[in-house]
Design an enzyme around this catalytic site. Structure first.
Site, short mmCIF file in Angstrom:
data_model
loop_
_atom_site.label_atom_id
_atom_site.label_comp_id
_atom_site.label_asym_id
_atom_site.label_seq_id
_atom_site.Cartn_x
_atom_site.Cartn_y
_atom_site.Cartn_z
N ILE A 54 0.84 -1.29 -0.11
CA ILE A 54 0.05 0.08 0.06
C ILE A 54 0.88 1.37 0.03
O ILE A 54 0.31 2.41 -0.51
CB ILE A 54 -1.07 0.05 1.15
N TYR A 153 1.15 0.23 17.46
CA TYR A 153 -0.07 0.24 16.74
C TYR A 153 -1.30 1.11 17.15
O TYR A 153 -1.89 1.68 16.29
CB TYR A 153 -0.51 -1.38 16.92
N LYS A 157 -3.08 4.03 15.13
CA LYS A 157 -4.62 4.02 14.97
C LYS A 157 -5.27 5.09 15.55
O LYS A 157 -5.93 5.87 14.74
CB LYS A 157 -5.12 2.84 15.52
C1 AKB Z 1 -4.42 -6.60 18.46
O1 AKB Z 1 -4.60 -7.47 19.23
O2 AKB Z 1 -3.25 -5.90 18.07
C2 AKB Z 1 -5.90 -6.23 17.56
C3 AKB Z 1 -6.43 -5.05 18.25
C4 AKB Z 1 -7.03 -5.33 19.59
O3 AKB Z 1 -6.65 -4.18 17.29
N1 AKB Z 1 -6.44 -7.58 17.57
#
Ligand code: AKB
Length: 337
Positions: A54, A153, A157
């Site tokens: 991407i 992460y 997000k």
């Molecule tokens: C993760 O564990 O990283 C994902 C989430 C909770 O977004 N499943």
């Protein structure tokens, strides 16, 4: 004339496969899928697949020269555990990848004179509860509370949610005449549990892993404490949430980012539910204190009142029905013929 399409990124991931299945079942024929991996065999010939990155700008340029993009389901991401092992790569995929697609959607919206729908799954990882005591005192967080993620992460997000809002509502805000912009909509998912696929690279994975291991008659050592509590949801409800939010009337939406959830479950309770159906399952608890720290920072549950009020969100699978009608029959079929 370019063909009008719906673009799905991360198409070979857990949510991607379930979403493609549902869209095809609804008779949608104009799917273009994008993933670094090949498309699952089941969908070959039913969607046009592009295998690629991407972040590859030339690939995205080729894509818009061939197609008019009406809607984007941007699912591609490196999940929370994997992202901690390669944070820079995670940032590239999760943030730069999203930025490139938002720019594409902005250009397409302007060119078409009508907003491209941009659907983005966010996560409970966007929250960060500083201590277990605070986690206990705020059992159901609202969208604007405790937005202090502790993972790459979760940070990605949260920031991408903000970028989506920015591109929809403020991008080119100083231009003499602001062009038509994209329509960004996002749901914050809890841990998802699928009967048909295994998650990889997440930290809520202990739930589905426990269940799939039991069905395969394999022992499982859960990497969090028994009392660890976060929200979960069965995959069909996750797909319903994406499609329902995509189909909602813009004027009914009071936010661009909504919590959605189904049930809050401790790891010990999860084990009890698995034992109900697989009484011989060997599930032990061997907490990994690093992954434990991540899950401890996620809230025990999310308040999804606004999604219920604005677009009629309501999970179809409560805890009982998730196990009895969806997970157990399909997982049994999968592993036990
Ligand atoms: C993760 O564990 O990283 C994902 C989430 C909770 O977004 N499943």
């Amino acid at each position: 004339m370019r063909k009008r399409i719906i673009l799905i990124t991360g198409a070979s991931g857990e949510i991607g496969m379930a979403l493609i299945y549902s869209l095809l079942k609804r008779g949608v024929q104009n799917l273009v899928t994008l993933d670094i991996r090949p498309l699952d065999e089941e969908f070959i010939g039913k969607a046009t697949h592009i295998q690629g990155d991407i972040c590859d700008k030339a690939l995205l340029e080729r894509l818009v020269s061939e197609y008019e993009v009406e809607a984007i389901y941007h699912l591609a991401a490196l999940l929370s555990t994997r992202a901690e092992f390669s944070p820079e790569t995670a940032h590239r995929v999760n943030v730069e990848g999203t930025l490139g697609l938002l720019q594409l959607a902005a250009e397409q919206s302007e060119w078409r004179g009508s907003p491209v729908l941009f659907i983005f799954p966010s996560s409970v990882a966007a929250y960060g509860m500083p201590t277990l005591k605070i986690k206990e005192s705020f059992p159901q967080v609202r969208e604007w509370e405790w937005n202090y993620p502790r993972t790459m992460y979760g940070s990605n997000k949260l920031y991408c949610e903000m970028l989506g809002v920015y591109f929809s509502d403020y991008y080119r805000q100083l231009a003499a005449e602001r062009p038509v912009m994209l329509d960004f909509r996002s749901v914050r998912f809890p841990g998802l549990i699928s009967a048909f696929s295994m998650p990889s690279g997440g930290t809520s994975d202990y739930g589905p892993e426990m269940l799939h291991a039991a069905a395969k008659n394999e022992p499982y050592a859960c990497f969090v404490r028994e009392d660890t509590r976060i929200p979960f949801m069965a995959m069909p409800d996750a797909i319903n949430a994406l499609l329902k939010l995509a189909g909602a009337r813009r004027e009914d939406l009071t936010r661009r980012v909504y919590n959605v959830t189904s049930y809050s479950l401790s790891a010990g309770e999860f084990r009890q539910w698995v034992l109900k159906y697989f009484p011989k399952a060997q599930i032990t608890f061997q907490p990994d204190h690093k992954r434990q720290g991540i899950v401890d920072s996620w809230p025990a549950d999310m308040n999804d009142h606004d999604a219920r009020r604005d677009w009629g969100w309501s999970p179809e699978y409560d805890l009982e029905r998730s196990f009895s009608d969806y997970l157990i029959p399909n997982i049994r079929k999968r592993y036990q013929g």
